[in-house]
Design a protein around this motif. Structure first.
Motif, mmCIF file in Angstrom:
data_model
loop_
_atom_site.group_PDB
_atom_site.id
_atom_site.type_symbol
_atom_site.label_atom_id
_atom_site.label_comp_id
_atom_site.label_asym_id
_atom_site.label_seq_id
_atom_site.Cartn_x
_atom_site.Cartn_y
_atom_site.Cartn_z
ATOM 1 N N GLU A 180 0.808 -1.219 0.000
ATOM 2 C CA GLU A 180 0.000 0.000 0.000
ATOM 3 C C GLU A 180 0.843 1.272 0.000
ATOM 4 N N TYR A 201 -15.921 4.393 1.738
ATOM 5 C CA TYR A 201 -14.609 3.736 1.766
ATOM 6 C C TYR A 201 -13.945 3.783 0.400
ATOM 7 N N GLN A 234 -4.231 -5.758 -5.497
ATOM 8 C CA GLN A 234 -5.290 -4.943 -4.907
ATOM 9 C C GLN A 234 -6.601 -5.739 -4.867
ATOM 10 N N LYS A 293 -6.586 -8.156 -2.076
ATOM 11 C CA LYS A 293 -6.803 -7.455 -0.808
ATOM 12 C C LYS A 293 -8.292 -7.158 -0.609
ATOM 13 N N ILE A 294 -8.952 -6.818 -1.693
ATOM 14 C CA ILE A 294 -10.391 -6.537 -1.610
ATOM 15 C C ILE A 294 -11.154 -7.790 -1.221
ATOM 16 N N GLU A 298 -10.008 -10.298 0.395
ATOM 17 C CA GLU A 298 -9.645 -10.607 1.775
ATOM 18 C C GLU A 298 -10.452 -9.766 2.753
ATOM 19 N N LYS A 299 -10.607 -8.469 2.446
ATOM 20 C CA LYS A 299 -11.371 -7.574 3.320
ATOM 21 C C LYS A 299 -12.841 -7.967 3.343
ATOM 22 N N LYS A 300 -13.366 -8.305 2.161
ATOM 23 C CA LYS A 300 -14.769 -8.707 2.109
ATOM 24 C C LYS A 300 -15.002 -9.982 2.903
ATOM 25 N N ASP A 333 -13.394 -10.879 5.502
ATOM 26 C CA ASP A 333 -13.334 -10.544 6.925
ATOM 27 C C ASP A 333 -14.425 -9.563 7.338
ATOM 28 N N SER A 334 -15.358 -9.225 6.369
ATOM 29 C CA SER A 334 -16.505 -8.328 6.646
ATOM 30 C C SER A 334 -16.057 -6.932 7.034
ATOM 31 N N GLU A 335 -14.876 -6.497 6.550
ATOM 32 C CA GLU A 335 -14.451 -5.135 6.795
ATOM 33 C C GLU A 335 -15.247 -4.169 5.938
ATOM 34 N N ILE A 336 -15.741 -4.679 4.757
ATOM 35 C CA ILE A 336 -16.563 -3.854 3.882
ATOM 36 C C ILE A 336 -17.870 -4.594 3.676
#
Length: 858
Positions: free
Chosen positions: A732, A804, A839, A842-843, A845-847, A849-852
């Motif tokens: 990043e 975001y 990238q 990473k998206i 991965e975030k999804k 983990d429910s970050e987004i």
């Protein structure tokens, strides 16, 4: 022990009447002096016969003096050569008088036969007193058979009776020999009796040794002690000396009791003097008409726990003596004593270790010792004799079930290297037996036939080399001048990392040629190569391999080659393919690039509507009678360049993959999602840029990654197989503008997907991915404007997600600072691709983990 065993054998054979009595011996005779009672020479009769150009002399039992003749004048009684019995010497087609020798023979015969009341004794004395030879005018009686008589001994005969058979003559000889014994008596160390100690022992007729060579001799002061002279130092009595020499000469005169391999003579006997034991043991040394049948029966009965014959005693003591000539002496290489049953048992164990799949033309199962040691010899050299030390050490090790001599393994490996990969059945068998015995390899790892389940890297590399060689041969029209075996076998076995990458990359050309020639053979060859490489439990080819590993390589190569020529049994079950080794968490960049290439190839195959046999096809430029299509895949076009210069190839391949993904999404959405995600997961593991060049070791890792990933793609997923958890490697803080452009494109794509109310028919990736990677200046202004529309839609669906993404887009555009070039080179395009996929990973991965909140991975 050697002398005592020979003396004991003499006593056993004497009971059976098979050896001569004391002071007698078997000598080879070429001719007979036929006399009358007045001693006149009536005729000179040759008894030697010619067989295929070789003179075969007649063996006769004659008096034997206890002294051997080396130089000077020393006659023998009743049996000697031309120079002593005719007074002439025949050399180089000319005659020479030897009066002194004739006179010495006359004197000896008078000493023995004077006063003996025998007709033949008196005829012999008259012959020596009256016979004369005219060298200048020899009679036809003498010259008629000179060439035959010149190389052997002569004996006397009267009225059809030989002189040595006359009882009175025999008694006279015995009396004479008793009178010649001189000196003090001592206790013999062999018999334990008081006996005369002879200074010189009789000569032994060992092939290759000088006439009269001795087994026991002292001819230098440094070898003597306590004032004793010559053989007085050995304390071997007259009786024992005669017996051991007579026994040795008898054994050496019988083919059934000795075998020559190189310059080593193996002499063997049973304590009971039973010839059956000799016949059986001799079958293991050299091949004969009945040897294979004998060996087969021996091993068959031993495997059942039975002795081979009711008349054979397993506890019978058996002896093997190895002798070699050494100037005027004889060297004892080894002496071995064991029970006959133990010897056969050790031979069976040796044979079990040696078992190896053999060629169809080989009609025997056991490799005889003669054939075995010949594998260590250069067949083109003038001296084809194996090393004496190796011959003896090898036999001793086998018969004692001890480790094989190290020189055996090194000699075999040297011959294979010198002959550029000439791996015969015998050589592969020897290496296998050596590794099992000396290096304690497990039997289940080094099997008799091809072990397709093996996880040994050296073994599988040997298999791989055999498969690549066969591929080259099958794909080439006509006979090859030079094969990869002749060029690369030695280096491939010693330094795989330097050779295999180039061989495998080159094999893609052979595969392409074979595909158009024989598609079935192509499929089998390609599958075999892939299966072998995928079983390598590493990401690299070994830089070097030690001699033992090279031995494994040789075995793997031989067995794989042998498998090609075996007739396939219709009921034969398919071999169980070993488990795929694939490191999905590896950070080895070259390994992951190979994996990526494999996935891109699979994507190309999956996406084509009209592909033939799982490949993209193009019409042949030269029409053929059939409508068959010419196969061309990205592997055909780019495999070699991708493994050498990734930065020049992978950007184009990834742009091409966007077209394949678009086609696959229409054809099979589920498969599209899997392939797209797999590409992203692998690129996520890269270091941010594609390398410009890769060395041999990296190319090898690339190749391994390619084949292991490909096997994994086609392997059935196990029910309990855990899905690999891969963490995003997004940088990043990276300031590379192409890398940031790739990241920005990935975010714009996911914003479009998340904002859509229904499944999209066309995404910005489908329309703009290639253009964005090559010419950002032509695309990004339009994409950024379009993203504002998508963000407004997303704001109504998921306010948090829209905020975001808006902030992240703003952050990246600020970092770009207006960097939207009209054109980017291949290196920059590569950074763009990596930025995009990392990238995107990473998206996901975030999804996960429910970050987004909101949105779908698709």
């Amino acid at each position: 022990m050697i002398i005592k065993s020979l003396v004991d054998l003499y006593d056993e054979m004497a009971k059976k009447g098979t050896v001569p009595k004391e002071n007698w011996a078997y000598w080879e005779v070429s001719g007979v002096l036929d006399l009358d009672e007045e001693g006149n020479l009536l005729s000179l009769i040759p008894v030697a016969e010619s067989d295929k150009g070789k003179l075969i002399k007649k063996s006769m039992l004659v008096p034997q003096a206890f002294l051997k003749r080396t130089s000077g004048i020393l006659p023998n009684f009743l049996c000697d050569n031309l120079s002593y019995f005719l007074g002439i010497e025949y050399k180089k087609d000319s005659l020479k008088a030897t009066v002194k020798k004739f006179e010495a023979a006359r004197k000896l015969h008078h000493q023995v036969l004077d006063g003996v009341p025998s007709k033949i004794a008196q005829a012999i004395l008259k012959y020596f007193d009256t016979f004369q030879t005219d060298i200048d005018h020899p009679s036809n009686l003498i010259t008629a058979h000179l060439k035959i008589l010149a190389t052997g001994n002569l004996v006397f005969r009267l009225d059809g009776e030989y002189a040595q058979d006359d009882v009175l003559v025999q008694n006279a000889w015995k009396s004479y020999m008793n009178q010649t014994l001189e000196g003090e008596t001592r206790r013999c160390i062999i018999t334990g009796k008081e006996d005369y100690i002879p200074e010189i022992h009789l000569g032994i007729k060992l092939p290759g040794a000088k006439p009269g060579a001795a087994l026991i001799s002292f001819n230098d002061e440094s070898y003597t002690s306590y004032g004793l002279d010559r053989n007085g130092n050995s304390a071997v009595g007259e009786e024992a000396a005669f017996k051991y020499v007579t026994t040795l000469n008898y054994l050496l005169s019988n083919r059934e009791s000795h075998t020559g391999i190189g310059d080593v003579q193996f002499i063997y006997w049973a304590k009971s003097a039973d010839k059956q034991y000799q016949d059986i043991f001799g079958s293991f040394l050299t091949k004969s008409e009945k040897s294979d049948e004998i060996i087969h029966n021996v091993f068959k009965r031993l495997s059942r726990g039975q002795m081979i014959d009711a008349n054979i005693n397993a506890n019978e003591p058996f002896f093997i003596l190895g002798l070699t000539p050494n100037a005027a002496r004889i060297s004892a290489r080894f002496f071995l004593e064991n029970s006959f049953g133990s010897i056969l048992s050790n031979l069976q164990k040796h044979n079990e270790r040696m078992k190896m799949a053999k060629p169809a033309y080989v009609d025997f199962d056991f490799i005889h010792f003669y054939r075995l040691v010949q594998e260590t010899v250069d067949k083109k050299s003038k001296d084809k004799a194996p090393k004496s030390a190796l011959v003896g050490d090898l036999l001793v090790s086998v018969l004692n079930n001890a480790p094989y001599p190290e020189t055996l393994f090194s000699s075999i490996m040297q011959r294979i290297q010198a002959e550029r990969g000439n791996v015969s059945w015998e050589r592969a068998s020897i290496i296998k037996a050596f590794l099992l015995k000396n290096r304690n390899y497990k039997v289940e790892n080094l099997t008799e036939t091809l072990n397709e389940k093996s996880s040994s890297v050296p073994y599988n590399l040997g298999r791989l080399f055999g498969a690549l060689e066969k591929l080259q041969q099958d794909s080439t029209e006509g006979e090859l001048n030079t094969t990869i075996k002749e060029q690369y076998f030695n280096s491939a076995a010693a330094s795989p990392a330097q050779v295999f990458p180039n061989l495998i990359v080159s094999s893609s050309n052979h595969l392409r040629k074979l595909r158009s020639k024989n598609f079935g053979a192509y499929v089998n060859a390609d599958k075999l190569i892939g299966n072998i490489i995928s079983s390598l439990n590493d990401e690299f080819f070994p830089r070097t391999m030690n001699p033992d590993e090279q031995g494994e390589f040789v075995i793997g190569y031989y067995q794989q080659r042998q498998k090609f020529f075996e007739k396939k049994n219709g009921n034969e079950e398919a071999a169980e393919i070993p488990e795929v080794f694939l490191n999905e968490h590896s950070l080895n960049e070259s390994y992951n690039l190979g994996r990526l290439f494999s996935v891109l190839e699979k994507l190309q195959q999956d996406s084509e509507d009209d592909f033939l046999d799982s490949t993209v096809v193009e019409r042949s430029s030269s029409p053929k009678k059939s409508n068959r299509l010419v196969v061309t895949t990205i592997k055909d076009q780019f495999f070699k360049s991708a493994s050498v210069s990734p930065s020049r190839v992978f950007p184009n391949l990834l742009m091409l993959s966007s077209n394949h993904l678009r086609k696959l999404r229409i054809k099979n959405t589920g498969l599209y999602i899997v392939d797209d995600k797999r590409i992203g997961e692998i690129i996520n593991l890269l270091n941010g840029t594609f390398p410009q060049m890769m060395n041999f070791e990296q190319q090898g890792s690339f190749v391994i990654g390619y084949y292991q990933q490909r096997r994994k793609l086609f392997a059935k997923k196990a029910e309990n197989e855990d899905k690999a958890s891969l963490l995003a490697r997004l940088n990043e803080s990276a300031i590379s503008k192409p890398y940031v452009l790739g990241r920005l494109f990935s975010i714009l794509e996911v914003v479009q997907q998340d904002s859509a109310d229904e499944e999209l028919n066309t995404t910005i990736k489908d329309r703009y991915f290639s253009a964005a990677a090559m010419s950002p200046g032509k695309v990004y202004s339009q994409l950024l404007m379009l993203s504002k529309y998508h963000l407004r839609k997303l704001n109504r669906k998921n306010y948090g997600a829209s905020i975001y993404w808006s902030e992240l887009i703003e952050q990246l555009t600020k970092r770009l600072a207006g960097f939207y070039p009209k054109i980017m080179n291949t290196t920059e395009q590569g950074e763009f691709m990596i930025g995009y996929y990392q990238q995107r990973q990473k998206i996901f991965e975030k999804k996960k983990d429910s970050e987004i909140e909101g949105g779908t991975e698709e």
